[in-house]
Motif scaffolding. Structure first.
Motif, PDB file in Angstrom:
ATOM      1  N   ALA A 133      22.008  59.696 -30.139  1.00  0.00           N
ATOM      2  CA  ALA A 133      22.113  58.766 -31.264  1.00  0.00           C
ATOM      3  C   ALA A 133      21.868  59.469 -32.590  1.00  0.00           C
ATOM      4  CB  ALA A 133      21.117  57.619 -31.078  1.00  0.00           C
ATOM      5  N   ALA A 134      20.964  60.444 -32.601  1.00  0.00           N
ATOM      6  CA  ALA A 134      20.667  61.159 -33.842  1.00  0.00           C
ATOM      7  C   ALA A 134      21.874  61.919 -34.368  1.00  0.00           C
ATOM      8  CB  ALA A 134      19.497  62.121 -33.617  1.00  0.00           C
ATOM      9  N   ALA A 135      22.809  62.269 -33.476  1.00  0.00           N
ATOM     10  CA  ALA A 135      23.975  63.045 -33.899  1.00  0.00           C
ATOM     11  C   ALA A 135      25.085  62.176 -34.465  1.00  0.00           C
ATOM     12  CB  ALA A 135      24.507  63.865 -32.723  1.00  0.00           C
ATOM     13  N   ILE A 136      25.148  60.888 -34.085  1.00  0.00           N
ATOM     14  CA  ILE A 136      26.293  60.077 -34.488  1.00  0.00           C
ATOM     15  C   ILE A 136      25.915  58.754 -35.130  1.00  0.00           C
ATOM     16  CG2 ILE A 136      27.826  61.102 -32.773  1.00  0.00           C
ATOM     17  CD1 ILE A 136      27.330  58.716 -30.974  1.00  0.00           C
ATOM     18  N   CYS A 137      24.674  58.310 -35.002  1.00  0.00           N
ATOM     19  CA  CYS A 137      24.257  57.018 -35.553  1.00  0.00           C
ATOM     20  C   CYS A 137      23.439  57.214 -36.828  1.00  0.00           C
ATOM     21  CB  CYS A 137      23.428  56.241 -34.530  1.00  0.00           C
ATOM     22  SG  CYS A 137      24.313  55.820 -33.017  1.00  0.00           S
ATOM     23  N   GLY A 138      23.184  56.107 -37.509  1.00  0.00           N
ATOM     24  CA  GLY A 138      22.316  56.141 -38.670  1.00  0.00           C
ATOM     25  C   GLY A 138      20.856  56.192 -38.263  1.00  0.00           C
ATOM     26  N   ARG A 170      18.487  53.903 -38.754  1.00  0.00           N
ATOM     27  CA  ARG A 170      18.036  52.649 -38.146  1.00  0.00           C
ATOM     28  C   ARG A 170      18.527  52.537 -36.708  1.00  0.00           C
ATOM     29  NH1 ARG A 170      19.422  47.346 -41.424  1.00  0.00           N
ATOM     30  NH2 ARG A 170      18.144  48.531 -42.918  1.00  0.00           N
ATOM     31  N   GLY A 171      19.785  52.854 -36.466  1.00  0.00           N
ATOM     32  CA  GLY A 171      20.313  52.795 -35.112  1.00  0.00           C
ATOM     33  C   GLY A 171      19.616  53.750 -34.179  1.00  0.00           C
ATOM     34  N   THR A 172      19.310  54.954 -34.665  1.00  0.00           N
ATOM     35  CA  THR A 172      18.598  55.930 -33.838  1.00  0.00           C
ATOM     36  C   THR A 172      17.209  55.421 -33.490  1.00  0.00           C
ATOM     37  OG1 THR A 172      19.819  57.732 -34.904  1.00  0.00           O
ATOM     38  CG2 THR A 172      17.806  58.317 -33.728  1.00  0.00           C
ATOM     39  N   ALA A 173      16.525  54.816 -34.472  1.00  0.00           N
ATOM     40  CA  ALA A 173      15.187  54.293 -34.212  1.00  0.00           C
ATOM     41  C   ALA A 173      15.222  53.172 -33.175  1.00  0.00           C
ATOM     42  CB  ALA A 173      14.563  53.801 -35.515  1.00  0.00           C
ATOM     43  N   VAL A 174      16.198  52.274 -33.282  1.00  0.00           N
ATOM     44  CA  VAL A 174      16.318  51.172 -32.320  1.00  0.00           C
ATOM     45  C   VAL A 174      16.571  51.708 -30.917  1.00  0.00           C
ATOM     46  CG1 VAL A 174      17.742  49.195 -31.651  1.00  0.00           C
ATOM     47  CG2 VAL A 174      17.050  49.494 -34.037  1.00  0.00           C
ATOM     48  N   LEU A 175      17.465  52.684 -30.795  1.00  0.00           N
ATOM     49  CA  LEU A 175      17.762  53.249 -29.483  1.00  0.00           C
ATOM     50  C   LEU A 175      16.584  54.033 -28.935  1.00  0.00           C
ATOM     51  CD1 LEU A 175      21.438  54.235 -30.214  1.00  0.00           C
ATOM     52  CD2 LEU A 175      20.697  52.674 -28.414  1.00  0.00           C
ATOM     53  N   VAL A 177       9.457  60.868 -23.546  1.00  0.00           N
ATOM     54  CA  VAL A 177      10.477  59.963 -24.079  1.00  0.00           C
ATOM     55  C   VAL A 177      10.119  59.527 -25.501  1.00  0.00           C
ATOM     56  CG1 VAL A 177      11.570  57.711 -23.784  1.00  0.00           C
ATOM     57  CG2 VAL A 177      11.167  59.174 -21.799  1.00  0.00           C
ATOM     58  N   CYS A 178       8.849  59.201 -25.726  1.00  0.00           N
ATOM     59  CA  CYS A 178       8.427  58.772 -27.067  1.00  0.00           C
ATOM     60  C   CYS A 178       8.534  59.914 -28.069  1.00  0.00           C
ATOM     61  CB  CYS A 178       6.996  58.243 -27.013  1.00  0.00           C
ATOM     62  SG  CYS A 178       6.813  56.719 -26.075  1.00  0.00           S
ATOM     63  N   LEU A 179       8.105  61.094 -27.657  1.00  0.00           N
ATOM     64  CA  LEU A 179       8.187  62.247 -28.560  1.00  0.00           C
ATOM     65  C   LEU A 179       9.639  62.591 -28.866  1.00  0.00           C
ATOM     66  CD1 LEU A 179       6.658  64.434 -30.102  1.00  0.00           C
ATOM     67  CD2 LEU A 179       6.716  65.840 -28.030  1.00  0.00           C
ATOM     68  N   GLY A 180      10.504  62.508 -27.846  1.00  0.00           N
ATOM     69  CA  GLY A 180      11.924  62.758 -28.084  1.00  0.00           C
ATOM     70  C   GLY A 180      12.519  61.759 -29.054  1.00  0.00           C
ATOM     71  N   GLY A 181      12.087  60.504 -28.960  1.00  0.00           N
ATOM     72  CA  GLY A 181      12.579  59.503 -29.897  1.00  0.00           C
ATOM     73  C   GLY A 181      12.159  59.776 -31.321  1.00  0.00           C
ATOM     74  N   LEU A 182      10.890  60.188 -31.506  1.00  0.00           N
ATOM     75  CA  LEU A 182      10.412  60.500 -32.854  1.00  0.00           C
ATOM     76  C   LEU A 182      11.163  61.691 -33.442  1.00  0.00           C
ATOM     77  CD1 LEU A 182       6.548  60.050 -32.358  1.00  0.00           C
ATOM     78  CD2 LEU A 182       8.121  58.528 -33.595  1.00  0.00           C
ATOM     79  N   ILE A 183      11.369  62.707 -32.621  1.00  0.00           N
ATOM     80  CA  ILE A 183      12.107  63.888 -33.103  1.00  0.00           C
ATOM     81  C   ILE A 183      13.546  63.496 -33.451  1.00  0.00           C
ATOM     82  CG2 ILE A 183      13.003  66.145 -32.438  1.00  0.00           C
ATOM     83  CD1 ILE A 183      10.480  66.529 -30.755  1.00  0.00           C
ATOM     84  N   ALA A 209      13.635  61.745 -36.810  1.00  0.00           N
ATOM     85  CA  ALA A 209      13.475  62.728 -37.892  1.00  0.00           C
ATOM     86  C   ALA A 209      14.762  63.520 -38.098  1.00  0.00           C
ATOM     87  CB  ALA A 209      12.307  63.664 -37.574  1.00  0.00           C
ATOM     88  N   ALA A 210      15.430  63.890 -36.987  1.00  0.00           N
ATOM     89  CA  ALA A 210      16.688  64.630 -37.101  1.00  0.00           C
ATOM     90  C   ALA A 210      17.766  63.771 -37.752  1.00  0.00           C
ATOM     91  CB  ALA A 210      17.141  65.090 -35.719  1.00  0.00           C
ATOM     92  N   ALA A 211      17.780  62.465 -37.441  1.00  0.00           N
ATOM     93  CA  ALA A 211      18.762  61.573 -38.060  1.00  0.00           C
ATOM     94  C   ALA A 211      18.530  61.451 -39.558  1.00  0.00           C
ATOM     95  CB  ALA A 211      18.699  60.191 -37.396  1.00  0.00           C
ATOM     96  N   VAL A 212      17.261  61.417 -39.966  1.00  0.00           N
ATOM     97  CA  VAL A 212      16.954  61.357 -41.397  1.00  0.00           C
ATOM     98  C   VAL A 212      17.509  62.585 -42.112  1.00  0.00           C
ATOM     99  CG1 VAL A 212      15.088  61.404 -43.096  1.00  0.00           C
ATOM    100  CG2 VAL A 212      14.922  59.893 -41.108  1.00  0.00           C
ATOM    101  N   VAL A 213      17.292  63.763 -41.523  1.00  0.00           N
ATOM    102  CA  VAL A 213      17.784  64.998 -42.135  1.00  0.00           C
ATOM    103  C   VAL A 213      19.308  65.014 -42.158  1.00  0.00           C
ATOM    104  CG1 VAL A 213      17.866  67.507 -41.897  1.00  0.00           C
ATOM    105  CG2 VAL A 213      15.723  66.290 -41.472  1.00  0.00           C
TER     106      VAL A 213
END
Length: 412
Positions: free
Chosen positions: A93-98, A100-105, A134-140, A143-147
């Protein structure tokens, strides 16, 4: 990227595939291979358009489908425990979504993991480390989506600046401008900058309509600056000067002044020059044109009877006139039938090479096309034909900025 009687610009849009795919409406979806190439280039605009349906983003569908698939396989296969694979979902999701979408997923991935581990128990419970992963991967991923989103916004902003610069240098030409039918294609060798040293313009005036096409030596902003200087002089001189030789002399003087200015600034491009073709259409000469060639490829005359190269002897490029003791401007009055189109190209066309290193010969392709259908001599069709032939010959790898310009009298 970036697309032609009236003048129509046929600038191509990079990263877009034409046609239909999967029976869906044209322009809504694109093949997966095109999506991968667009994502690999970092072309945010192309990627967003590829992942949209009726103007709405559907990028979230792919990671969500993956999450559902992982959960379904994990629940339905007692011997195959893959619930920890949910860590992949926010990463995709971080590669193709915004953001907000990445956070939801990312949250959904953690919820599905907890449900599978505690309520859909058909495996031994995983350790706490799996949930932490899983939680740590979501946080990373967030952060990657923000960048990534921040970088894409900056890139789109820079593309807007480049587009504004291009439209300032290569101004849009109205339909029928100067009483001529014309079409243009501009292809930048730099897919990000989308602007270079090629230039063209049409300027009507009380002494007829003048057309200029040229190519500044070198690349980068210095070439763009030089092209802008020459076009500014052309637009004024072509309107006011009754003699085409005077317009040519003004262009030469402007090039020398610009070089002196850049040299005084201590810049390394103080010896820059430009090749060009200056053409004059006059109501008093319905079957002829005046042509001045500044070290450029001579124009082609394309009509129902075939293709012929106009016998215009090329002079020195703009900025080199001081190398000759006398006047360096020679105006050639050449026959141009009313049903013939004048085709001008820059060296991006004539120096395009195929895999074997052979140069592209646009005259051959144009002659075959006109013999098959005389309507291919129309400016719009002609520039599209040369553009496609150039890209096909060099397999889409342009080594230089490429401009194709076609012009003819409207009653042709």
């Amino acid at each position: 990227m970036r697309a032609a009687g009236a003048r129509v610009s046929l600038r191509p849009v990079r990263g877009r595939a034409q046609g239909r795919s999967g029976g869906l409406p044209r322009g809504r979806w694109r093949p997966l291979g095109v999506l991968v190439r667009a994502a690999g280039r970092g072309d945010a605009v192309s990627r967003h358009e590829l992942l949209s349906l009726r103007g709405r983003s559907v990028a979230w569908v792919f990671p969500l489908a993956l999450l559902i698939g992982i959960a379904a396989v994990d629940v339905s296969t007692p011997t195959f425990q893959i619930i920890s694979w949910t860590v992949l979902v926010p990463g995709i999701a971080a590669a193709i979504c915004g953001v907000r979408g990445t956070a939801v997923l990312a949250v959904l991935s953690a919820v599905v993991y907890v449900l599978a581990d505690n309520y859909w128990q058909h495996h031994a419970r995983t350790s706490l480390s799996g949930l932490v992963l899983v939680c740590l991967g979501g946080l990373i991923a967030v952060a990657a989506a923000v960048v990534r989103v921040g970088g894409e916004r900056r890139m789109v902003h820079m593309r807007d600046i480049a587009e504004t610069t291009r439209r300032t240098v290569l101004r849009p030409l109205p339909q029928g401008f100067g009483g001529l039918e014309h079409a243009a294609v501009y292809l930048s060798a730099d897919t990000q900058a989308r602007v270079g040293g090629d230039f063209y313009d049409v300027q009507p005036g009380p002494h007829g309509t003048r057309v200029l096409l040229g190519d500044v030596q070198g690349k980068g902003l210095g070439a763009v600056e030089t092209a802008a200087a020459l076009l500014g002089t052309f637009r004024e001189a072509a309107y006011h000067e009754p003699d085409l030789a005077a317009v040519a002399a003004r262009l030469e003087t402007r090039m020398l002044r610009h070089r002196a200015h850049t040299a005084a600034l201590g810049r390394s491009d103080g010896d820059r020059f430009a090749t060009a073709v200056l053409t004059g259409f006059s109501p008093e000469l319905p079957d002829a044109v005046d042509v001045v060639v500044f070290g450029h490829e001579p124009p082609l005359a394309v009509g129902p009877r075939g293709v012929r190269r106009l016998p215009a002897v090329g002079g020195l490029p703009l900025g080199m006139g001081d190398l000759l003791p006398g006047p360096s401007v020679a105006v050639h009055r050449l026959a141009l039938a009313r049903d013939e189109t004048l085709l001008l190209v820059t060296d991006g066309v004539t120096e395009a090479r195929d895999a074997a290193g052979r140069f592209y010969r646009p005259a051959d392709d144009v002659a075959r096309a006109v013999a098959a259908d005389p309507r291919n001599a129309e400016p719009r069709r002609l520039v599209a034909l040369v553009r496609d032939g150039t890209l096909r010959h060099c397999r889409g790898r342009l080594a230089d900025d490429t401009t194709v310009f076609a012009v003819r009298r409207p009653d042709g």
